[in-house]
Design an enzyme around this catalytic site. Structure first.
Site, short mmCIF file in Angstrom:
data_model
loop_
_atom_site.label_atom_id
_atom_site.label_comp_id
_atom_site.label_asym_id
_atom_site.label_seq_id
_atom_site.Cartn_x
_atom_site.Cartn_y
_atom_site.Cartn_z
CB CYS A 110 -19.54 37.67 0.61
SG CYS A 110 -18.94 39.06 -0.36
CB CYS A 132 -17.99 37.24 -2.86
SG CYS A 132 -17.54 38.29 -1.51
CG ASP A 133 -20.20 33.80 -2.88
OD1 ASP A 133 -19.10 33.84 -3.47
OD2 ASP A 133 -20.32 33.48 -1.68
#
Ligand code: FAD
Length: 317
Positions: free
Chosen positions: A138, A141-142
């Site tokens: 992701c 997300c990261d």
């Protein structure tokens, strides 16, 4: 154990929309938001701007949008539980819905558990190797984490998710390299064009990632060119999988039929499953559109169909 007219499983756009409609229809729905199964609020919790949801001409971030969905569901009396559903029993009536802490008997159920990102079986990327140490599924997300800043980042995939993830990573990376096993993208034309025009993105066509290596974090990826069979070891600060999703249906233990690619099967043009009283909405039953608006649309359909079903068995009051 409490008996409920409607239990909704999943808290993405499909689940919350179903809850808004059902709560306004006085069905007093219970909604399991999930916990370990995925992000409460669903996939949009891991994205930045949502630019294609009608009503937000200036865009809205995914988390902000889902906060509003939840607020609207709560406003009309939805009872939200921050729990996973462990299992359901669809053979008994009312159905049994067993959560991590709370269980219910339910006269109808809407399954809106979405889908989870897939990972590939590449040496160096597994849980006991460099997973979450530079390997992620992701980017949104990261990608902003310090370990990825000003590094060469690799994205595996060729669909819209891969395009979106690669474009997102250009904000932080020195360069983004898309590794794609074919000679053209599967992504929509507009997304592919954006990627191909971007000065920070390189595409490695007809290639796969052979392995990932590094001491504590990702340091290198080895790329295999499928045409020449040449392997090249390159410096890398991260690898992101963007290779599709698996529908979240494990807790059903095979009680409902699936499509050949693993999605819940519904009667065409409806959200009805094979079992009367059990409905499926959103990405868990949709491998074609997979958008917030279509998930919300089928969430609305599921609530209206559940309401009609309950009326047909005399349980709408
Ligand atoms: P999801 O959003 O996947 O939600 C599923 C929910 O079910 C989650 O809350 C999860 O925790 C819960 N759950 C799962 N299993 C259980 C269980 N056993 N018990 C209880 N709960 C459970 N779409 C757009 O329209 N516009 C965009 O800009 C856009 N950007 C995106 C960016 C990214 C990075 C991603 C990954 C997706 C994006 N999408 C976008 C797609 C969109 O997010 C999905 O189509 C949409 O979220 C699907 O909604 P859903 O309600 O079906 O499921």
């Amino acid at each position: 154990m409490k008996r409920k007219k409607l239990v909704i499983i999943g808290s993405g756009p499909a689940g919350y929309t179903a809850a808004i409609y059902a709560a306004r229809a006085c069905l007093e729905p219970v909604l399991f938001e999930g916990f370990y199964s995925g992000l409460p609020g669903g996939q949009l919790m891991s994205t930045t701007d949502v630019e294609n949801y009608p009503g937000f001409p200036e865009a809205v971030t995914g988390p902000e949008m889902m906060k509003m969905f939840k607020k609207q569901a709560l406003k009309f009396g939805t009872h939200c539980l921050l729990e996973d559903v462990k299992l359901v029993d669809l053979k008994q009536r009312p159905f049994l819905v067993e959560g991590m802490k709370t269980s219910f008997h339910a006269d109808s159920i809407i399954i809106s558990t979405g889908a989870t990102a897939k990972r590939l079986d590449i040496p160096g990327t597994h849980d006991d190797e460099l997973w979450q140490k530079g390997v992620s599924a992701c980017a949104v997300c990261d990608g902003a984490l310090p370990i990825f800043r000003d590094k060469d980042l690799y994205v595996v995939g060729g669909g819209d998710s891969a395009m979106e993830e690669a474009l997102f990573l250009t904000k932080y990376a020195k360069k983004v390299h898309i590794v794609h096993r074919r000679g053209e993208f599967r992504a929509s034309k507009i997304m592919a064009e954006r990627v191909l025009k971007h000065h920070k993105i390189e595409v490695l066509w007809d290639s796969t990632v052979d392995s990932v290596s590094g001491k504590d974090y990702v340091e290198h990826v080895t790329i295999l060119n499928l045409k020449t069979e040449a392997k090249t070891k390159r410096h890398a600060g991260g690898l992101f999988f963007a290779v599709g999703h698996v529908p979240n249906v494990q807790f059903l233990n095979g009680q409902l039929p699936l499509t050949p690619n693993g999605y819940l099967m519904v009667k065409p043009g409806t959200t009805e499953t094979e079992i009367p009283g059990v409905f499926a909405a959103g990405d868990v039953q949709d491998f074609v559109y997979r958008q917030a608006i279509t998930a919300a649309g089928t969430g609305c359909m599921a609530a209206l169909e559940a309401e009609r079903y309950l009326a047909s068995i005399g349980l709408d009051e």
